[in-house]
Motif scaffolding. Structure first.
Motif, PDB file in Angstrom:
ATOM      1  N   PHE A  27       1.099  -1.140  -0.199  1.00 12.45           N
ATOM      2  CA  PHE A  27       0.051   0.194  -0.130  1.00 12.45           C
ATOM      3  C   PHE A  27       1.042   1.284  -0.512  1.00 12.45           C
ATOM      4  CE2 PHE A  27      -3.614  -2.642   1.858  1.00 12.45           C
ATOM      5  CZ  PHE A  27      -4.414  -2.347   1.136  1.00 12.45           C
ATOM      6  N   LEU A  36     -10.470   7.873 -11.067  1.00 11.83           N
ATOM      7  CA  LEU A  36      -9.377   7.823 -10.250  1.00 11.83           C
ATOM      8  C   LEU A  36      -9.152   6.619  -9.417  1.00 11.83           C
ATOM      9  CD1 LEU A  36      -7.146   9.974  -7.991  1.00 11.83           C
ATOM     10  CD2 LEU A  36      -9.734   9.611  -6.411  1.00 11.83           C
ATOM     11  N   TRP A  73      -3.471  11.036 -11.413  1.00 12.86           N
ATOM     12  CA  TRP A  73      -3.656  10.492 -10.035  1.00 12.86           C
ATOM     13  C   TRP A  73      -3.264  11.196  -8.436  1.00 12.86           C
ATOM     14  CZ3 TRP A  73      -1.051   8.968  -5.380  1.00 12.86           C
ATOM     15  CH2 TRP A  73      -2.600   9.076  -4.196  1.00 12.86           C
ATOM     16  N   PHE A 131     -14.617  15.674   0.473  1.00  3.23           N
ATOM     17  CA  PHE A 131     -15.588  14.021   1.588  1.00  3.23           C
ATOM     18  C   PHE A 131     -14.488  15.076   3.268  1.00  3.23           C
ATOM     19  CE2 PHE A 131     -15.045  12.529  -2.286  1.00  3.23           C
ATOM     20  CZ  PHE A 131     -16.063  11.550  -2.166  1.00  3.23           C
ATOM     21  N   LEU A 185     -17.853   8.230 -12.059  1.00  2.00           N
ATOM     22  CA  LEU A 185     -16.576   7.232 -10.580  1.00  2.00           C
ATOM     23  C   LEU A 185     -17.705   6.874  -9.481  1.00  2.00           C
ATOM     24  CD1 LEU A 185     -14.292   5.682 -10.811  1.00  2.00           C
ATOM     25  CD2 LEU A 185     -13.110   7.051  -9.752  1.00  2.00           C
ATOM     26  N   THR A 242     -21.311   0.166  -1.093  1.00  2.59           N
ATOM     27  CA  THR A 242     -22.857   0.642   0.346  1.00  2.59           C
ATOM     28  C   THR A 242     -23.761  -0.298   0.694  1.00  2.59           C
ATOM     29  OG1 THR A 242     -21.261   2.684   0.334  1.00  2.59           O
ATOM     30  CG2 THR A 242     -23.272   2.613   1.981  1.00  2.59           C
ATOM     31  N   LEU A 261     -23.248  -3.239   2.707  1.00  2.77           N
ATOM     32  CA  LEU A 261     -22.324  -3.560   3.765  1.00  2.77           C
ATOM     33  C   LEU A 261     -23.729  -3.809   4.374  1.00  2.77           C
ATOM     34  CD1 LEU A 261     -20.904  -2.933   6.116  1.00  2.77           C
ATOM     35  CD2 LEU A 261     -20.792  -0.232   5.826  1.00  2.77           C
ATOM     36  N   LEU A 289      -8.129  -7.386  -3.058  1.00  2.00           N
ATOM     37  CA  LEU A 289      -7.622  -5.988  -3.343  1.00  2.00           C
ATOM     38  C   LEU A 289      -6.091  -6.727  -4.579  1.00  2.00           C
ATOM     39  CD1 LEU A 289      -7.189  -3.446  -1.134  1.00  2.00           C
ATOM     40  CD2 LEU A 289      -8.991  -4.038  -2.509  1.00  2.00           C
ATOM     41  N   PHE A 338     -11.409  -0.731   3.677  1.00  3.78           N
ATOM     42  CA  PHE A 338     -10.679   0.079   2.749  1.00  3.78           C
ATOM     43  C   PHE A 338      -9.886   0.551   2.151  1.00  3.78           C
ATOM     44  CE2 PHE A 338     -14.293   1.748   5.242  1.00  3.78           C
ATOM     45  CZ  PHE A 338     -15.500   1.744   4.974  1.00  3.78           C
ATOM     46  N   ARG A 352      -3.261   5.651  -0.997  1.00  6.78           N
ATOM     47  CA  ARG A 352      -4.608   5.048  -2.186  1.00  6.78           C
ATOM     48  C   ARG A 352      -5.714   4.928  -0.885  1.00  6.78           C
ATOM     49  NH1 ARG A 352      -3.323   4.754  -8.465  1.00  6.78           N
ATOM     50  NH2 ARG A 352      -5.475   5.489  -8.450  1.00  6.78           N
ATOM     51  N   MET A 353      -6.038   4.708  -0.334  1.00 10.69           N
ATOM     52  CA  MET A 353      -7.261   4.485   0.571  1.00 10.69           C
ATOM     53  C   MET A 353      -8.628   4.987   0.234  1.00 10.69           C
ATOM     54  SD  MET A 353      -8.321   4.583   4.393  1.00 10.69           S
ATOM     55  CE  MET A 353      -6.772   3.873   5.007  1.00 10.69           C
ATOM     56  N   VAL A 360     -11.352   6.887  -0.689  1.00 12.69           N
ATOM     57  CA  VAL A 360     -11.413   8.447  -0.801  1.00 12.69           C
ATOM     58  C   VAL A 360     -13.278   8.290  -0.075  1.00 12.69           C
ATOM     59  CG1 VAL A 360     -12.891   8.928  -2.988  1.00 12.69           C
ATOM     60  CG2 VAL A 360     -11.026  10.920  -1.220  1.00 12.69           C
ATOM     61  N   GLY A 361     -14.157   7.903  -0.265  1.00  8.11           N
ATOM     62  CA  GLY A 361     -14.704   7.610   0.319  1.00  8.11           C
ATOM     63  C   GLY A 361     -15.400   7.337   1.291  1.00  8.11           C
ATOM     64  N   ALA A 412     -19.114   7.158   3.514  1.00  8.25           N
ATOM     65  CA  ALA A 412     -19.570   5.304   3.180  1.00  8.25           C
ATOM     66  C   ALA A 412     -20.633   5.086   5.070  1.00  8.25           C
ATOM     67  CB  ALA A 412     -18.586   4.128   2.624  1.00  8.25           C
TER      68      ALA A 412
HETATM   69  C1  HEM Z   1     -18.631   0.885   2.284  1.00 12.59           C
HETATM   70  C2  HEM Z   1     -18.561   1.138   1.472  1.00 12.59           C
HETATM   71  C3  HEM Z   1     -17.164   1.399   0.289  1.00 12.59           C
HETATM   72  C4  HEM Z   1     -16.313   0.448   0.791  1.00 12.59           C
HETATM   73  C5  HEM Z   1     -15.773  -1.324   1.793  1.00 12.59           C
HETATM   74  C6  HEM Z   1     -15.348   1.141  -0.191  1.00 12.59           C
HETATM   75  C7  HEM Z   1     -13.925   0.048  -0.333  1.00 12.59           C
HETATM   76  C8  HEM Z   1     -12.753   0.680  -1.427  1.00 12.59           C
HETATM   77  C9  HEM Z   1     -11.352   0.181  -1.273  1.00 12.59           C
HETATM   78  C10 HEM Z   1     -11.120  -1.724  -0.665  1.00 12.59           C
HETATM   79  C11 HEM Z   1     -10.268   0.761  -1.884  1.00 12.59           C
HETATM   80  C12 HEM Z   1      -9.339   0.795  -2.825  1.00 12.59           C
HETATM   81  C13 HEM Z   1      -9.380  -0.439  -3.255  1.00 12.59           C
HETATM   82  C14 HEM Z   1      -7.641  -0.373  -4.080  1.00 12.59           C
HETATM   83  O1  HEM Z   1      -6.841  -0.357  -3.072  1.00 12.59           O
HETATM   84  O2  HEM Z   1      -7.377  -2.040  -4.863  1.00 12.59           O
HETATM   85  C15 HEM Z   1     -11.348   1.652  -2.191  1.00 12.59           C
HETATM   86  C16 HEM Z   1     -11.252   3.235  -3.004  1.00 12.59           C
HETATM   87  C17 HEM Z   1     -12.043   4.309  -3.243  1.00 12.59           C
HETATM   88  N1  HEM Z   1     -13.138   4.315  -3.795  1.00 12.59           N
HETATM   89 FE1  HEM Z   1     -14.183   3.165  -2.339  1.00 12.59          FE
HETATM   90  N2  HEM Z   1     -15.532   1.939  -0.749  1.00 12.59           N
HETATM   91  C18 HEM Z   1     -16.391   2.504  -0.127  1.00 12.59           C
HETATM   92  C19 HEM Z   1     -17.182   3.430  -0.326  1.00 12.59           C
HETATM   93  C20 HEM Z   1     -16.849   4.510  -1.037  1.00 12.59           C
HETATM   94  C21 HEM Z   1     -17.871   5.147  -2.046  1.00 12.59           C
HETATM   95  C22 HEM Z   1     -18.979   6.040  -1.369  1.00 12.59           C
HETATM   96  C23 HEM Z   1     -17.161   6.287  -2.794  1.00 12.59           C
HETATM   97  C24 HEM Z   1     -17.030   8.134  -2.887  1.00 12.59           C
HETATM   98  C25 HEM Z   1     -18.686   8.697  -2.740  1.00 12.59           C
HETATM   99  C26 HEM Z   1     -16.262   5.509  -3.166  1.00 12.59           C
HETATM  100  C27 HEM Z   1     -14.970   5.793  -3.915  1.00 12.59           C
HETATM  101  C28 HEM Z   1     -13.480   5.048  -3.476  1.00 12.59           C
HETATM  102  C29 HEM Z   1     -12.755   5.878  -4.172  1.00 12.59           C
HETATM  103  C30 HEM Z   1     -12.710   7.217  -5.422  1.00 12.59           C
HETATM  104  C31 HEM Z   1     -11.658   5.129  -4.153  1.00 12.59           C
HETATM  105  C32 HEM Z   1     -10.136   4.785  -5.504  1.00 12.59           C
HETATM  106  C33 HEM Z   1      -9.017   6.251  -4.600  1.00 12.59           C
HETATM  107  C34 HEM Z   1      -7.731   6.115  -4.937  1.00 12.59           C
HETATM  108  O3  HEM Z   1      -7.410   5.462  -6.526  1.00 12.59           O
HETATM  109  O4  HEM Z   1      -7.308   7.032  -4.660  1.00 12.59           O
HETATM  110  N3  HEM Z   1     -15.799   4.127  -1.960  1.00 12.59           N
HETATM  111  N4  HEM Z   1     -12.298   1.875  -1.755  1.00 12.59           N
END
Ligand code: HEM
Ligand SMILES: *[C@@H]1O[C@H](CO)[C@@H](O)[C@H](O)[C@H]1NC(C)=O
Ligand SMILES: *[C@@H]1O[C@H](CO)[C@@H](O)[C@H](O)[C@H]1NC(C)=O
Ligand SMILES: *[C@@H]1O[C@H](CO)[C@@H](O)[C@H](O)[C@H]1NC(C)=O
Ligand SMILES: *[C@@H]1O[C@H](CO)[C@@H](O)[C@H](O)[C@H]1NC(C)=O
Length: 514
Positions: free
Chosen positions: A118, A137, A145, A156, A319, A328, A331, A391, A455, A460-461, A463-464, A468
């Protein structure tokens, strides 16, 4: 004379290209390179199937991804949702790899290793460097990025989330009113909460992203959903691993082109709407994600010279649906299924909610964050049924990961769900639902930092994440205020991995008015 000589030289070069370079390139990429990667892994003690040209293990990975339901409510779901991965570990042991086409993908489950992956996000990337993607993103890399992340982050922040809470609440009320209507005459009835929660989380994202352009936003999301569906279909087919295939006018490719065009038109409409809005009501721009991002985009342009075009900003909003909707609702669905199975926790959570907010009061931001039982339940659900259940990363420069030597062309698989269920990390009850483990926070719930990664992690964790979590707390609180629930006899336990881990046959629960 000279002309003849030139033709000869050109012809020779072409012949060399045709008979030497092209075949060598093909043999190298289809055979020599994968075999070299395989040897490197075997030398370090990893095991797996021998490399088979072009498709590798894909046919098996694909075949075994068709889901069967699990008899009774067993939580032993790994063989079910990742059958090929499970078989590989059974056959070759824990340090094993699978062939995703020409790339061996090795399994990494130790939090110490995962933390390093990470952190070194520029070495272990999500996609090939420099490749433009439709995934915004999520798949951007490098400075590209970083810039977009800077523009998105402010959307956020806590203050912004607080402003979005009333919108989330309105969407939740709509769902609850619908459920109340269904059970109005008898006091209880069966409802597929999965499909309702899906509509809810989609509504929340469309409304918080696009504000008053919500209807256009929803249309955009519809187009996007079909595009993603097709992209997944292509990703799973062997043809994806044949270079150049995506340029052929197949039926799927033609449909994708058409969708891309319609999307572009929709985005144009959204841009026009936003420009009109800007001239009339400056303040409205600041409460939805699009408005906030446009504002921080202007700041980025002021400070660093280049920002994004408005089209690109909208692309990033698009996206959010992809990244945030199914995760979401996943979950919330599993939380309701698990609370149906564990009525004691459902009662405890309801007691907490009623004592804090009563039956009708609207929970506020700080109130939601100070709930203890509800927060423990949400984290335990994210641990036990992580919406993003694994992942992956790509390696395109030779590198080291602790004592492992990794080569350009290898891939990494980090099965979140296995990390979350590892008894060495979480104790003997790792395979049970027990929110109590989070009673003293995340750090005391497991033995090694980084064991809890719903998350992701590092720069790169997700962002949402806070968005969420506040949405989930709000929805669960309101549901507990209005209903008690149990599994319907027609519920079939069949988790399946699509974009998120979802119940294949929905989640029919019996809701009771309270
Ligand atoms: C329970 C709900 C959610 C879970 C479990 C979740 C999980 C994740 C995980 C595991 C990653 C990282 C992926 C990786 O490292 O390969 C990620 C990235 C991301 N998530 Fe979430 N997510 C959730 C909700 C959301 C919401 C509500 C949004 C936007 C409104 C969002 C937007 C993003 C974005 C834009 C990224 C990419 C970040 C980056 O690469 O910088 N996610 N999410
Ligand atoms: C790396 O170190 C671990 C112990 O920390 C050991 O089990 C493993 O065999 C080592 N791998 C290599 C390739 O040296
Ligand atoms: C592969 O997965 C197993 C658990 O499923 C784990 O014990 C093992 O350490 C993993 N291999 C690596 C290299 O992390
Ligand atoms: C995977 O299965 C689908 C149908 O279920 C099929 O269309 C596709 O070609 C298969 N891909 C591979 C790699 O076998
Ligand atoms: C739940 O997990 C989040 C991280 O995802 C953390 O910030 C929060 O403190 C945790 N809450 C509890 C009760 O463990």
């Amino acid at each position: 004379m000279l002309g003849n000589m030139l033709t000869d030289i050109v012809a020779t070069i072409l012949l060399v290209l045709m008979f030497v370079y092209v075949p060598f390139h093909l043999i190298n990429s289809l055979w020599l390179k994968p075999k070299r990667l395989e040897k490197c892994l075997r030398d370090q003690g990893f095991r797996g199937n021998p490399y088979r040209p072009i498709s590798g293990d894909l046919a098996e990975i694909n075949k075994s991804s068709i889901s069967k339901s699990i008899s009774s409510l067993s939580h032993d779901i790994i063989p079910h949702i990742m059958p090929f991965f499970h078989q590989t570990i059974q056959k070759y042991g824990k340090d094993s790899f699978m062939w995703y086409g020409r790339s061996p993908r090795l399994n990494i489950t130790k939090p110490e290793f995962i933390r390093e992956i990470f952190t070194k996000y520029e070495v272990f990337t999500k996609g090939p460097p420099g490749k433009k993607t439709t995934f915004g993103l999520v798949l951007r890399e490098g400075e590209d990025w970083a810039k977009v992340r800077r523009i998105i982050n402010p959307a956020f922040e806590m203050e912004k989330l607080k402003n979005m809470l009333p919108t989330m609440e309105k969407c939740c009320d709509t769902m609850i009113r619908k459920w109340e209507e269904i059970i109005a005459t008898t006091g209880s009835a069966e409802v597929d909460v999965y499909s309702s929660l899906n509509v809810f989380s989609g509504d929340v994202i469309a409304k918080t992203s696009f504000g008053s352009s919500y209807e256009e936003g929803k249309k955009l999301f519809k187009l996007q959903e079909e595009q993603v569906f097709l992209a997944f279909q292509v990703m799973r087919s062997i043809s994806n691993y044949i270079p150049g295939w995506r340029y052929l006018p197949t039926k799927v490719n033609r449909r994708r082109k058409k969708l891309a065009h319609e999307t572009k038109e929709m985005v144009k409409t959204l841009v026009e709407n936003r420009k009109k809005l800007k001239q009339t009501e400056e303040s409205i721009n600041k409460v939805d994600l699009l408005g906030i991002m446009l504002e921080s985009n202007e700041k980025e342009i002021e400070e660093n010279g280049i920002g994004l075009s408005m089209e690109e900003v909208i692309d990033e909003c698009k996206l959010f649906l992809l990244a945030g909707k199914d995760t979401t609702s996943s979950l919330l669905t599993w939380a309701m299924v698990l609370l149906s199975e564990h009525q004691d926790w459902q009662s405890k959570a309801r007691e907490e909610v009623l004592s804090r907010f009563g039956k009708d009061n609207t929970p506020d931001y700080n109130g939601l964050n100070s709930l203890t039982i509800v927060n423990m339940i949400i984290n335990e659900t994210l641990r036990f049924y992580p919406p993003a259940s694994s992942l992956s990363r790509i390696i395109h420069t030779d590198t080291k990961l602790k004592n492992l030597t990794l080569l350009n062309g290898m891939e990494i698989n980090m099965p979140t769900i296995m990390v979350h269920r590892d008894q060495d990390l979480w104790g003997d009850d790792a395979n049970e639902f027990n929110p109590n483990r989070f009673a003293k926070g995340v750090l005391n719930a497991n033995k090694v930092p980084g064991s809890f990664m719903p998350f992701g992690g590092g720069p790169r964790m997700c962002v949402g994440k806070n968005y969420a979590l506040i949405e989930a707390k709000l929805a669960l609180t309101k549901i507990l205020q209005h209903f008690s629930f149990e599994l319907s006899p027609s519920y079939v336990h069949a988790p399946m991995c699509l974009a998120a881990m979802v119940p294949q046959f929905g989640a029919p629960l019996i809701l009771h008015q309270i």
